[in-house]
Design a protein around this motif. Structure first.
Motif, PDB file in Angstrom:
ATOM      1  N   ALA A   1      -0.591 -12.882  -5.991  1.00 56.08           N
ATOM      2  CA  ALA A   1       0.471 -13.562  -6.467  1.00 56.08           C
ATOM      3  C   ALA A   1       1.863 -14.415  -5.461  1.00 56.08           C
ATOM      4  N   ASP A   2       1.981 -13.287  -4.130  1.00 56.89           N
ATOM      5  CA  ASP A   2       3.094 -13.931  -3.374  1.00 56.89           C
ATOM      6  C   ASP A   2       2.427 -14.573  -2.407  1.00 56.89           C
ATOM      7  N   LEU A   3       1.409 -14.159  -2.261  1.00 57.75           N
ATOM      8  CA  LEU A   3       0.521 -15.548  -1.072  1.00 57.75           C
ATOM      9  C   LEU A   3       0.707 -16.535  -1.590  1.00 57.75           C
ATOM     10  N   LEU A   4       0.160 -16.578  -2.683  1.00 60.12           N
ATOM     11  CA  LEU A   4       0.210 -18.129  -3.363  1.00 60.12           C
ATOM     12  C   LEU A   4       1.588 -18.448  -3.550  1.00 60.12           C
TER      13      LEU A   4
ATOM     14  N   THR B   1       6.007  -5.477   6.661  1.00 58.42           N
ATOM     15  CA  THR B   1       4.142  -4.296   6.780  1.00 58.42           C
ATOM     16  C   THR B   1       3.549  -5.268   6.019  1.00 58.42           C
ATOM     17  N   PRO B   2       2.260  -5.556   6.814  1.00 60.75           N
ATOM     18  CA  PRO B   2       1.179  -6.015   6.483  1.00 60.75           C
ATOM     19  C   PRO B   2       1.011  -6.175   4.887  1.00 60.75           C
TER      20      PRO B   2
ATOM     21  N   GLY C   1       0.534  -0.731  -0.173  1.00 61.80           N
ATOM     22  CA  GLY C   1       0.182   0.116   0.089  1.00 61.80           C
ATOM     23  C   GLY C   1       0.848   1.150  -0.119  1.00 61.80           C
ATOM     24  N   ASP C   2       0.627   2.596   0.654  1.00 64.44           N
ATOM     25  CA  ASP C   2       0.796   3.748   1.045  1.00 64.44           C
ATOM     26  C   ASP C   2       1.824   4.379   2.011  1.00 64.44           C
ATOM     27  N   LEU C   3       2.151   4.908   1.708  1.00 62.80           N
ATOM     28  CA  LEU C   3       3.161   5.476   2.750  1.00 62.80           C
ATOM     29  C   LEU C   3       2.537   7.394   2.997  1.00 62.80           C
TER      30      LEU C   3
ATOM     31  N   LEU D   1       8.821   6.910   8.383  1.00 64.31           N
ATOM     32  CA  LEU D   1       8.142   5.332   8.128  1.00 64.31           C
ATOM     33  C   LEU D   1       8.777   4.638   7.238  1.00 64.31           C
ATOM     34  N   PHE D   2       9.156   3.214   6.479  1.00 66.39           N
ATOM     35  CA  PHE D   2       9.213   2.595   5.165  1.00 66.39           C
ATOM     36  C   PHE D   2       8.806   1.156   5.479  1.00 66.39           C
TER      37      PHE D   2
END
Ligand code: NAD
Ligand code: DAU
Length: 340
Positions: free
Chosen positions: A160-163, A145-146, A130-132, A139-140
């Motif tokens: 795709a990452d979760l897969l 980071t969720p 997401g974004d900051l 913050l980084f």
């Protein structure tokens, strides 16, 4: 060592193909690419005759074609760059993003399970976090980071990452993921901010800045990204995610002004247009993990990288002018024609 590089006719994939063939002359590099609007075979012309290189036109979602290639090549490593990559296109038409970025990733990993590999590497993005906010420069994004996506593009990449992580846990597939910030450099498709602004400025066309131009991106020279992936596939730990970024945050408007100055064009070309829907404000990567574990650091300073990039676009008009004048122009009309 045989490596299948998917999406190798695109921006980062082609730079990675060049990097690997140069650094590892003994490796066999097989590029699998569908040649969508973003894939350009002319980019790979310099290596087409290299006996260690093979190009295969195929869709990563085409199970039969993917299995046939794995059967023929018996790859040790697969690096998946193939994706629909442009956020604005995903807002217009999400479907193909879900197909290529999610189903394509699963298809490749099924092939890896069936034929056996030593590493499957997924090229992901910092956009999955997401974004900051702009008022929290402290913050980084870290690997903890969720995931909190904004666009259909980033949601498809996060899926795709979760897969990928599920295939590690469920099947023990030796996977790694890299989540990188915005790349720039040669062969960047001229729908993205930096090459689009260079091409428009050279043609004295308006420079369309979304919103107020205050959004911040963390720019990384493409070669530095390729070196990070090279390290991860050889030395990274299976099951791990590595953030890749250069601590090089810039506001969009500052980049556009810099390009105007470098090309001797007036800032009056800058035109503020309607903002991107759901526009992420700021991306900023904390690359501590890849630095501590693998010794990676970005080598190219932005001032040098942008100079090299602008010079490359000036010297390689034969690469990008046909893109700008062809099918891409229809897309451009659709996206910017009525954007006041
Ligand atoms: P790109 O759009 O320039 O290239 C994508 C390539 O994938 C093209 O050659 C295209 O023909 C190919 N492709 C698309 N769909 C395909 C399919 N179904 N089967 C086979 N090939 C297909 O993209 P890029 O900017 O080089 O990005 C490469 C990867 O890096 C993507 O996964 C993207 O999400 C990720 N990434 C990009 C950036 C960036 O700044 N460009 C930053 C972080 C991560
Ligand atoms: O952060 C990594 C991501 O970077 C990758 O995952 C994506 O594949 C890649 O396309 C890139 O996404 P961005 O949306 O950040 O890149 P883009 O070049 O499209 O836009 C960069 C910034 O510039 C963004 O804030 C939107 C803005 N912009 C973009 C275009 C094309 C403009 O102001 N005007 C424009 O015409």
């Amino acid at each position: 060592m045989t490596i299948i590089v998917t999406g190798g006719a695109g921006f980062i994939g082609s730079n990675f193909v060049f990097h690997m063939l140069k650094k590892y002359p003994d490796y066999r590099i097989v590029c699998l690419d569908k040649l969508t609007y973003a894939g350009n075979l002319s980019t790979l012309a310099p290596v087409m005759d290299n006996p260690k290189f093979r190009f295969v036109r195929a869709d990563i979602c085409d199970r039969a074609a993917v299995y046939k290639l794995f059967e023929e090549e018996k790859p040790d490593i697969v690096v998946n760059f193939a994706a629909e990559s442009h956020v604005d296109r995903s807002i217009e038409d999400p479907g193909i993003f879900l197909q290529t970025n999610i189903i394509g990733t699963a298809t490749l990993m099924d092939a890896c399970r069936k034929f056996g590999i030593t590493r499957y590497h997924q090229v992901s993005t910092d956009e999955v976090y997401g974004d900051l906010p702009l008022d929290r420069p402290d913050l980084f994004f870290t690997e903890q980071t969720p995931l909190h996506t904004s666009s259909p593009y980033s949601s498809s990449k996060a899926s795709a990452d979760l897969l990928v992580l599920a295939y590690y846990r469920t099947y023990g597939l030796p996977v790694t993921i890299s989540r990188c910030s915005n790349n720039y450099g040669p062969y960047h498709f001229p729908e993205k901010l930096i090459p689009l602004m260079i091409a428009n400025a050279l043609a004295d066309k308006p420079l369309p800045v979304y919103g107020k131009g205050e959004n911040v991106r963390d720019w990384l020279y493409v070669e530095d990204h390729c070196k990070a992936i090279d390290l991860i596939i050889h030395k990274g730990r299976a099951g791990e995610v590595y953030n890749v970024g250069g601590h090089n945050e810039m506001k969009n408007i500052d980049i556009v002004r810099m390009i105007c100055r470098a090309l001797g064009k007036p800032e009056s070309l800058i035109t503020y247009v309607t903002d991107r829907k759901g526009h992420d404000m700021r991306y900023a990567i904390d690359p501590t993990k890849i630095h501590d574990e693998l010794g990676w650091l970005p080598e190219t300073k932005f001032a040098d990288g942008i100079k090299k990039t602008i010079e490359w676009y000036l010297e390689n008009k034969s690469w990008w002018e046909p893109i700008v004048s062809g099918e891409y122009r229809d897309y451009y009309e659709k996206m910017y024609g009525n954007r006041k």
